[in-house]
Design a protein around this motif. Structure first.
Motif, mmCIF file in Angstrom:
data_model
loop_
_atom_site.group_PDB
_atom_site.id
_atom_site.type_symbol
_atom_site.label_atom_id
_atom_site.label_comp_id
_atom_site.label_asym_id
_atom_site.label_seq_id
_atom_site.Cartn_x
_atom_site.Cartn_y
_atom_site.Cartn_z
ATOM 1 N N ALA A 57 0.801 -1.231 0.000
ATOM 2 C CA ALA A 57 0.000 0.000 0.000
ATOM 3 C C ALA A 57 0.830 1.276 0.000
ATOM 4 O O ALA A 57 0.276 2.370 -0.092
ATOM 5 C CB ALA A 57 -0.959 -0.002 1.196
ATOM 6 N N HIS A 58 2.165 1.133 0.105
ATOM 7 C CA HIS A 58 2.980 2.358 0.097
ATOM 8 C C HIS A 58 4.355 2.077 -0.489
ATOM 9 O O HIS A 58 5.149 1.332 0.083
ATOM 10 C CB HIS A 58 3.126 2.918 1.514
ATOM 11 C CG HIS A 58 3.810 4.251 1.553
ATOM 12 N ND1 HIS A 58 3.190 5.398 1.110
ATOM 13 C CD2 HIS A 58 5.052 4.636 1.938
ATOM 14 C CE1 HIS A 58 4.030 6.426 1.247
ATOM 15 N NE2 HIS A 58 5.171 5.985 1.742
ATOM 16 N N SER A 59 4.613 2.699 -1.644
ATOM 17 C CA SER A 59 5.879 2.466 -2.352
ATOM 18 C C SER A 59 6.366 3.753 -2.985
ATOM 19 O O SER A 59 5.574 4.577 -3.451
ATOM 20 C CB SER A 59 5.632 1.420 -3.447
ATOM 21 O OG SER A 59 6.559 1.553 -4.514
ATOM 22 N N HIS A 60 7.699 3.920 -2.979
ATOM 23 C CA HIS A 60 8.349 4.897 -3.858
ATOM 24 C C HIS A 60 9.312 4.072 -4.713
ATOM 25 O O HIS A 60 10.428 3.758 -4.257
ATOM 26 C CB HIS A 60 9.114 5.957 -3.069
ATOM 27 C CG HIS A 60 8.336 6.565 -1.940
ATOM 28 N ND1 HIS A 60 7.362 7.522 -2.141
ATOM 29 C CD2 HIS A 60 8.368 6.349 -0.608
ATOM 30 C CE1 HIS A 60 6.855 7.867 -0.963
ATOM 31 N NE2 HIS A 60 7.433 7.170 -0.026
ATOM 32 N N ALA A 61 8.889 3.718 -5.922
ATOM 33 C CA ALA A 61 9.636 2.718 -6.691
ATOM 34 C C ALA A 61 11.075 3.150 -6.958
ATOM 35 O O ALA A 61 12.001 2.334 -6.895
ATOM 36 C CB ALA A 61 8.909 2.423 -8.004
ATOM 37 N N MET A 237 -1.412 9.901 3.091
ATOM 38 C CA MET A 237 -0.537 10.954 3.584
ATOM 39 C C MET A 237 0.484 10.362 4.557
ATOM 40 O O MET A 237 0.134 9.530 5.392
ATOM 41 C CB MET A 237 -1.417 11.997 4.302
ATOM 42 C CG MET A 237 -0.724 13.274 4.663
ATOM 43 S SD MET A 237 -1.985 14.498 5.134
ATOM 44 C CE MET A 237 -0.962 15.927 5.422
ATOM 45 N N HIS A 238 1.754 10.777 4.425
ATOM 46 C CA HIS A 238 2.737 10.444 5.466
ATOM 47 C C HIS A 238 2.314 11.168 6.747
ATOM 48 O O HIS A 238 2.089 12.372 6.722
ATOM 49 C CB HIS A 238 4.120 10.974 5.091
ATOM 50 C CG HIS A 238 4.779 10.287 3.931
ATOM 51 N ND1 HIS A 238 5.323 10.963 2.875
ATOM 52 C CD2 HIS A 238 5.004 8.977 3.680
ATOM 53 C CE1 HIS A 238 5.860 10.107 2.015
ATOM 54 N NE2 HIS A 238 5.676 8.903 2.479
ATOM 55 N N VAL A 239 2.253 10.432 7.852
ATOM 56 C CA VAL A 239 1.817 11.048 9.109
ATOM 57 C C VAL A 239 2.734 10.625 10.254
ATOM 58 O O VAL A 239 2.881 9.434 10.533
ATOM 59 C CB VAL A 239 0.361 10.636 9.443
ATOM 60 C CG1 VAL A 239 -0.049 11.199 10.799
ATOM 61 C CG2 VAL A 239 -0.609 11.122 8.368
ATOM 62 N N VAL A 274 0.192 6.982 6.539
ATOM 63 C CA VAL A 274 1.370 6.146 6.329
ATOM 64 C C VAL A 274 2.349 6.396 7.477
ATOM 65 O O VAL A 274 2.638 7.566 7.797
ATOM 66 C CB VAL A 274 2.022 6.467 4.975
ATOM 67 C CG1 VAL A 274 3.249 5.595 4.753
ATOM 68 C CG2 VAL A 274 1.021 6.276 3.850
ATOM 69 N N HIS A 275 2.827 5.322 8.081
ATOM 70 C CA HIS A 275 3.773 5.303 9.214
ATOM 71 C C HIS A 275 3.068 5.454 10.559
ATOM 72 O O HIS A 275 2.967 4.471 11.293
ATOM 73 C CB HIS A 275 4.874 6.365 9.072
ATOM 74 C CG HIS A 275 5.707 6.212 7.844
ATOM 75 N ND1 HIS A 275 6.400 5.053 7.587
ATOM 76 C CD2 HIS A 275 5.943 7.036 6.795
ATOM 77 C CE1 HIS A 275 7.044 5.183 6.434
ATOM 78 N NE2 HIS A 275 6.772 6.370 5.927
ATOM 79 N N ALA A 276 2.635 6.660 10.918
ATOM 80 C CA ALA A 276 1.973 6.859 12.227
ATOM 81 C C ALA A 276 2.801 6.295 13.376
ATOM 82 O O ALA A 276 2.263 5.751 14.341
ATOM 83 C CB ALA A 276 0.566 6.249 12.211
ATOM 84 N N SER A 325 6.150 -1.378 1.253
ATOM 85 C CA SER A 325 7.611 -1.579 1.164
ATOM 86 C C SER A 325 8.343 -0.246 1.131
ATOM 87 O O SER A 325 9.566 -0.210 1.225
ATOM 88 C CB SER A 325 7.970 -2.402 -0.067
ATOM 89 O OG SER A 325 7.687 -1.689 -1.252
ATOM 90 N N ASP A 326 7.628 0.857 0.943
ATOM 91 C CA ASP A 326 8.138 2.216 1.077
ATOM 92 C C ASP A 326 9.479 2.438 0.373
ATOM 93 O O ASP A 326 9.531 2.620 -0.833
ATOM 94 C CB ASP A 326 8.201 2.576 2.572
ATOM 95 C CG ASP A 326 8.401 4.064 2.819
ATOM 96 O OD1 ASP A 326 8.377 4.843 1.853
ATOM 97 O OD2 ASP A 326 8.568 4.457 3.988
ATOM 98 N N SER A 327 10.589 2.410 1.096
ATOM 99 C CA SER A 327 11.898 2.759 0.527
ATOM 100 C C SER A 327 12.548 1.599 -0.220
ATOM 101 O O SER A 327 13.644 1.761 -0.743
ATOM 102 C CB SER A 327 12.834 3.203 1.644
ATOM 103 O OG SER A 327 13.160 2.076 2.456
HETATM 104 ZN ZN LIG Z 1 6.919 7.100 1.977
#
Ligand SMILES: [Zn+2]
Length: 462
Positions: A57-61, A237-239, A274-276, A325-327
């Motif tokens: 649900a969260h990626s920066h390829a 949103m990154h939170v 995202v994160h929290a 997987s984000d980063s």
């Molecule tokens: Zn991110």
């Protein structure tokens, strides 16, 4: 027909899955004798179990390029953290041509498919050219990412990122120039064009993503939320990823990020934080009370030293967990899922923390599997993450003969997968009913890997 099918939180034998190839959806699920439309091809998946595809649900390829490159610091620097990592990320972001973005994204998405991810929420904030100018086609880079996903066949929710400030009330930093969406109207116009352009794509949806309270002015949030709401789009949103972000928010607005978002009316069932990682009990209750989603990215949060998600409080308050997987430090849904639980065990000095009731007891595996599949599908607004008639036919087969699963039974298999197995157990992956990974391989793998290696070889980071 596989040996076992994961459905309703447990594995079931004598179960076949019938797919409508044209619609890309699951048609029927049940005993094989009851299914099999006349003339339909029945495939026997020997020594394999079938799961719903995992949702990232969260990626920066593009950050896949950073892997292995940020695991050091100069001896003169006393400590490294998220903020020093961010310098390397900015350098990578500034170095990439549109072709590079395509090649890196394509290979990253292919690696996701191999690991069992069938859908990805791409939090896309590369908008401009390396000098900070708009491309002739302002959607140049978004289109490269979409093309990369289409090429390898992963389902993608393109989360178009709004990024206007270099901190609350501060101008963008020069190294953030490729991310810039300096005007709200312009950003929404671009988003409308994206929506229009891709309205008919079966594997693509669009969402909106105000980057963070650091990067988006407070008075834009209501309109972004309303715009997305009118179109039934998800909002991510990154939170509260970093303590410094929370302090900055408190200093500017006299309240922490989640309270600010609540006040702006942003929290609802289409919202994913995202994160929290740095939220209070009250903020966890606010997210849960609003029915919002929370996407944890524990392999990245571990890598960056971000902190630990208060998962137990969030679930207790009613928030729906997802994984990302984000980063791209690690691309493995099994590890992402299990860290939700293992981080809680380390934090609380307890075992069996995140659970769902099953067979008269509380079990971990169904809770983790839910976060890895249905929770992510909910966050991206797609009807996947479950093996049920009508759902998208996004499926993963795993190898029951893999050494990590030796000794499995129908009762222990889910726990083995969720808490012990590597992504290497994945053998076959279908997206919208079409097989993209067969016996652990993707048809475009050699070419995609070679192109990725070329980009990686040219990238010089400080
Ligand atoms: Zn991110």
């Amino acid at each position: 027909m596989p040996d076992l099918v994961y459905r309703g939180g447990a594995f079931h034998a004598d179960t076949a899955v019938e797919v409508d190839a044209g619609a890309g959806r699951i048609l029927r699920v049940g005993p094989v004798a009851d299914l099999a439309s006349p003339g339909a091809a029945v495939e026997r998946l020997e020594a394999r179990a079938l799961l719903p595809g995992f949702v990232n649900a969260h990626s920066h390829a593009f950050q896949r390029l950073l892997r292995g490159r940020t695991q050091w610091r100069p001896a003169s620097v006393p400590h490294a953290d998220f903020w020093s990592w961010r310098e390397a990320m900015y350098a990578a972001a500034l170095a990439l041509s549109p072709e590079d973005v395509y090649h890196v994204s394509r290979f990253c998405f292919l690696e996701m498919l191999r690991a069992g991810y069938t859908a990805v929420g791409e939090f896309h904030y590369l908008h401009r050219d390396p000098d900070g100018r708009r491309y002739d086609d302002p959607l140049e880079l978004a289109q490269r990412v979409v093309a990369a996903a289409a090429e390898v066949g992963i389902r993608v929710a393109l989360l178009n990122v709004c990024y206007a400030a270099g901190g609350i009330g501060k101008p963008l930093l020069p190294e953030q120039r490729r991310f810039a969406t300096p005007e709200l109207d312009g950003f929404l116009d671009d988003s409308a064009v994206l929506l229009e352009a891709y309205a008919k794509e079966s594997l693509l949806t669009i969402g909106l993503a105000p980057h963070s309270v650091r990067a988006v002015p407070r008075d834009w949030l209501k309109e972004l939320h309303a715009w997305a709401g009118r179109r039934e789009l998800v909002l991510h949103m990154h939170v509260a990823e970093q303590a410094a972000e929370v302090e900055e928010c408190r200093a500017a607005y006299s309240k922490p990020p989640v309270e600010l978002l609540a006040e702006e009316g942003v929290l609802d069932t289409r919202f994913t934080a995202v994160h929290a990682t740095h939220i209070s009990l009250e903020e966890a209750a606010r997210l849960g009370g609003a029915g919002a989603g929370v996407c944890a990215c524990p392999t990245t949060e571990r890598d960056l030293g971000d902190g630990i998600l208060p998962a137990e409080e969030l679930v207790g308050a009613g928030a729906a967990l997802a994984i990302g997987s984000d980063s791209q430090a690690v691309i493995d849904p099994f590890e992402e899922m299990r860290l939700l639980e293992y981080h809680e065990r380390l934090r609380r000095l307890r075992r069996v923390v995140l659970t769902e009731p099953r067979n008269g007891r509380l079990e971990v595996a169904p809770a983790l599997m839910h976060a890895g599949t249905a929770g992510g599908a909910r966050a991206l607004g797609i009807d996947a993450g479950r093996i049920e008639p009508g759902a998208l036919a996004d499926l993963v087969a795993i190898d029951l003969a893999h050494p990590s699963l030796a000794g499995w039974s129908a009762d222990t298999l889910a726990a083995m997968l969720a808490l012990s197995a590597p992504a290497a157990v994945v053998t076959d992956v279908w997206v919208g009913g079409r097989r993209r990974i067969e016996q652990g391989r993707h048809a475009a793998e050699a070419e995609a890997a070679a192109a990725f290696r070329r980009v990686a070889a040219q990238l010089a980071l400080p």
